[in-house]
Scaffold this motif. Sequence first.
Motif, PDB file in Angstrom:
ATOM      1  N   VAL A  47       0.832  -1.115  -0.123  1.00 31.63           N
ATOM      2  CA  VAL A  47      -0.122  -0.004   0.066  1.00 31.63           C
ATOM      3  C   VAL A  47       1.009   1.266  -0.035  1.00 31.63           C
ATOM      4  O   VAL A  47       0.590   2.234  -0.740  1.00 31.63           O
ATOM      5  N   LEU A  48       1.951   1.175   0.647  1.00 29.26           N
ATOM      6  CA  LEU A  48       2.913   2.438   0.919  1.00 29.26           C
ATOM      7  C   LEU A  48       3.553   2.406  -0.682  1.00 29.26           C
ATOM      8  O   LEU A  48       3.812   3.802  -0.796  1.00 29.26           O
ATOM      9  N   ASP A  49       4.036   1.523  -1.136  1.00 27.85           N
ATOM     10  CA  ASP A  49       4.524   1.601  -2.745  1.00 27.85           C
ATOM     11  C   ASP A  49       3.574   2.412  -3.525  1.00 27.85           C
ATOM     12  O   ASP A  49       3.891   3.363  -4.178  1.00 27.85           O
ATOM     13  N   ARG A  50       2.193   1.835  -3.460  1.00 29.66           N
ATOM     14  CA  ARG A  50       1.387   2.568  -4.262  1.00 29.66           C
ATOM     15  C   ARG A  50       1.048   4.170  -3.903  1.00 29.66           C
ATOM     16  O   ARG A  50       1.321   5.196  -5.057  1.00 29.66           O
ATOM     17  N   LEU A  51       0.923   4.379  -2.576  1.00 35.38           N
ATOM     18  CA  LEU A  51       0.963   5.763  -2.157  1.00 35.38           C
ATOM     19  C   LEU A  51       2.156   6.634  -2.663  1.00 35.38           C
ATOM     20  O   LEU A  51       2.245   7.923  -3.102  1.00 35.38           O
ATOM     21  N   GLU A  52       3.311   6.159  -2.477  1.00 37.13           N
ATOM     22  CA  GLU A  52       4.587   6.770  -2.685  1.00 37.13           C
ATOM     23  C   GLU A  52       4.857   6.924  -4.130  1.00 37.13           C
ATOM     24  O   GLU A  52       5.263   7.987  -4.626  1.00 37.13           O
ATOM     25  N   SER A  53       4.436   6.008  -5.088  1.00 35.29           N
ATOM     26  CA  SER A  53       4.393   6.267  -6.482  1.00 35.29           C
ATOM     27  C   SER A  53       3.382   7.240  -6.945  1.00 35.29           C
ATOM     28  O   SER A  53       3.560   7.775  -7.738  1.00 35.29           O
ATOM     29  N   ARG A  54       2.402   7.450  -6.121  1.00 32.99           N
ATOM     30  CA  ARG A  54       1.518   8.592  -6.651  1.00 32.99           C
ATOM     31  C   ARG A  54       1.933  10.023  -6.059  1.00 32.99           C
ATOM     32  O   ARG A  54       1.307  11.040  -6.204  1.00 32.99           O
ATOM     33  N   GLY A  55       3.117  10.011  -5.270  1.00 32.24           N
ATOM     34  CA  GLY A  55       3.595  11.241  -4.568  1.00 32.24           C
ATOM     35  C   GLY A  55       2.771  11.805  -3.455  1.00 32.24           C
ATOM     36  O   GLY A  55       3.068  12.777  -3.058  1.00 32.24           O
ATOM     37  N   LEU A  56       2.098  10.849  -2.790  1.00 34.50           N
ATOM     38  CA  LEU A  56       1.297  11.201  -1.645  1.00 34.50           C
ATOM     39  C   LEU A  56       1.955  10.979  -0.481  1.00 34.50           C
ATOM     40  O   LEU A  56       1.646  11.809   0.797  1.00 34.50           O
ATOM     41  N   LEU A  57       3.101  10.005  -0.187  1.00 32.76           N
ATOM     42  CA  LEU A  57       3.848  10.155   0.990  1.00 32.76           C
ATOM     43  C   LEU A  57       5.131   9.916   0.435  1.00 32.76           C
ATOM     44  O   LEU A  57       5.620   9.575  -0.729  1.00 32.76           O
ATOM     45  N   ALA A  58       6.237  10.283   1.331  1.00 33.81           N
ATOM     46  CA  ALA A  58       7.474  10.021   1.241  1.00 33.81           C
ATOM     47  C   ALA A  58       7.995   9.120   2.397  1.00 33.81           C
ATOM     48  O   ALA A  58       7.488   9.130   3.605  1.00 33.81           O
ATOM     49  N   ARG A  59       9.126   8.093   2.056  1.00 35.79           N
ATOM     50  CA  ARG A  59       9.804   7.479   2.996  1.00 35.79           C
ATOM     51  C   ARG A  59      11.360   7.941   3.328  1.00 35.79           C
ATOM     52  O   ARG A  59      11.770   8.386   2.383  1.00 35.79           O
ATOM     53  N   ARG A  60      11.644   7.965   4.451  1.00 38.57           N
ATOM     54  CA  ARG A  60      13.091   8.572   4.783  1.00 38.57           C
ATOM     55  C   ARG A  60      13.580   7.661   5.932  1.00 38.57           C
ATOM     56  O   ARG A  60      12.943   7.170   6.929  1.00 38.57           O
ATOM     57  N   ARG A  61      14.883   7.020   5.448  1.00 33.40           N
ATOM     58  CA  ARG A  61      15.583   6.212   6.361  1.00 33.40           C
ATOM     59  C   ARG A  61      16.047   7.040   7.466  1.00 33.40           C
ATOM     60  O   ARG A  61      16.659   8.089   7.643  1.00 33.40           O
ATOM     61  N   ASP A  62      16.143   6.382   8.585  1.00 33.80           N
ATOM     62  CA  ASP A  62      16.431   6.938   9.985  1.00 33.80           C
ATOM     63  C   ASP A  62      18.020   7.051   9.668  1.00 33.80           C
ATOM     64  O   ASP A  62      18.686   6.136   9.214  1.00 33.80           O
ATOM     65  N   GLU A  63      18.373   8.022  10.239  1.00 33.28           N
ATOM     66  CA  GLU A  63      20.207   8.423  10.284  1.00 33.28           C
ATOM     67  C   GLU A  63      20.859   7.429  11.126  1.00 33.28           C
ATOM     68  O   GLU A  63      21.870   7.074  10.509  1.00 33.28           O
ATOM     69  N   ARG A  64      20.215   7.170  11.972  1.00 36.14           N
ATOM     70  CA  ARG A  64      21.130   6.449  13.030  1.00 36.14           C
ATOM     71  C   ARG A  64      20.868   4.988  12.756  1.00 36.14           C
ATOM     72  O   ARG A  64      21.803   3.908  13.150  1.00 36.14           O
ATOM     73  N   ASP A  65      19.326   4.536  12.477  1.00 35.72           N
ATOM     74  CA  ASP A  65      19.232   3.002  12.519  1.00 35.72           C
ATOM     75  C   ASP A  65      18.478   2.913  10.998  1.00 35.72           C
ATOM     76  O   ASP A  65      17.370   3.306  10.825  1.00 35.72           O
ATOM     77  N   ARG A  66      19.622   2.493  10.105  1.00 36.05           N
ATOM     78  CA  ARG A  66      19.047   2.444   8.624  1.00 36.05           C
ATOM     79  C   ARG A  66      17.855   1.378   8.407  1.00 36.05           C
ATOM     80  O   ARG A  66      17.342   1.228   7.272  1.00 36.05           O
ATOM     81  N   ARG A  67      17.452   0.487   9.318  1.00 36.68           N
ATOM     82  CA  ARG A  67      16.496  -0.387   9.358  1.00 36.68           C
ATOM     83  C   ARG A  67      15.141   0.249   9.438  1.00 36.68           C
ATOM     84  O   ARG A  67      14.115  -0.031   9.133  1.00 36.68           O
ATOM     85  N   LYS A  68      15.143   1.510  10.101  1.00 39.21           N
ATOM     86  CA  LYS A  68      13.879   2.218  10.621  1.00 39.21           C
ATOM     87  C   LYS A  68      13.647   3.286   9.429  1.00 39.21           C
ATOM     88  O   LYS A  68      14.524   3.732   8.781  1.00 39.21           O
ATOM     89  N   GLN A  69      12.412   3.060   9.038  1.00 39.32           N
ATOM     90  CA  GLN A  69      11.782   4.009   7.816  1.00 39.32           C
ATOM     91  C   GLN A  69      10.650   5.007   8.455  1.00 39.32           C
ATOM     92  O   GLN A  69       9.842   4.624   9.107  1.00 39.32           O
ATOM     93  N   TRP A  70      10.809   6.271   8.055  1.00 39.71           N
ATOM     94  CA  TRP A  70       9.847   7.435   8.763  1.00 39.71           C
ATOM     95  C   TRP A  70       8.917   7.555   7.256  1.00 39.71           C
ATOM     96  O   TRP A  70       9.520   7.547   6.523  1.00 39.71           O
ATOM     97  N   LEU A  71       7.607   7.972   7.716  1.00 37.74           N
ATOM     98  CA  LEU A  71       6.877   8.119   6.477  1.00 37.74           C
ATOM     99  C   LEU A  71       6.353   9.521   6.981  1.00 37.74           C
ATOM    100  O   LEU A  71       5.965   9.872   8.094  1.00 37.74           O
ATOM    101  N   LEU A  72       6.333   9.890   5.733  1.00 36.42           N
ATOM    102  CA  LEU A  72       5.685  11.607   5.855  1.00 36.42           C
ATOM    103  C   LEU A  72       4.688  11.844   4.818  1.00 36.42           C
ATOM    104  O   LEU A  72       4.953  11.514   3.704  1.00 36.42           O
ATOM    105  N   LEU A  73       3.848  12.825   4.817  1.00 38.13           N
ATOM    106  CA  LEU A  73       2.676  13.271   4.116  1.00 38.13           C
ATOM    107  C   LEU A  73       3.399  14.381   3.249  1.00 38.13           C
ATOM    108  O   LEU A  73       3.828  15.477   3.673  1.00 38.13           O
ATOM    109  N   GLU A  74       2.989  13.929   1.914  1.00 36.73           N
ATOM    110  CA  GLU A  74       3.745  14.731   0.881  1.00 36.73           C
ATOM    111  C   GLU A  74       2.573  16.309   0.439  1.00 36.73           C
ATOM    112  O   GLU A  74       1.354  15.743   0.837  1.00 36.73           O
ATOM    113  N   ASP A  75       2.732  17.069   0.033  1.00 35.14           N
ATOM    114  CA  ASP A  75       1.822  18.388  -0.403  1.00 35.14           C
ATOM    115  C   ASP A  75       0.861  17.296  -1.037  1.00 35.14           C
ATOM    116  O   ASP A  75      -0.428  17.955  -0.854  1.00 35.14           O
ATOM    117  N   ALA A  76       1.032  16.630  -2.217  1.00 35.92           N
ATOM    118  CA  ALA A  76      -0.130  15.941  -2.961  1.00 35.92           C
ATOM    119  C   ALA A  76      -0.943  15.301  -1.953  1.00 35.92           C
ATOM    120  O   ALA A  76      -1.836  15.152  -2.320  1.00 35.92           O
TER     121      ALA A  76
END
Length: 155
Positions: free
Chosen positions: A76-105
Amino acid sequence: MAERDSAKDDAYRLSMFQALRRLQQGCEVHAKRLSRLGGLTPLQLLILQVLQMEQEITASGLAKQVSLSQAALSGVLDRLESRGLLARRRDERDRRKQWLLLEDAGRDALRTAPPLLPEYVMARFAELPEWERHAVLAGLLRAAELFELPEEEEE
């Protein structure tokens, strides 16, 4: 006595299943309407609303809030990200952790999307006395708990 208890249990089972079926049918009808009018499934809309509320959340935290496994959420996240609705960001300290953010779209999609619950449901809900609104919500939350798989049966 045991026969009467069994008949009572059967009656409860049937009534519970009929009520759940009515809820499921109502949800399916609204889900089709959401997809047609807003281009988002109820799950996608729920995810975007949680992201808007939380600002930033991990994928595992989101999975808990929307009651999905991380594996199921990933697609589901892949589909939302491909539509530009959200972004994923890797945690700088723990690369296994992924942060999700809402995009303007994603914010724009939320502004134009139909409500997650039908307006007529919320209007009827608002007409109930406060004690009954609390009782309905408590009943729904309890029903959700009853349907959670016991830990020993989880996959």
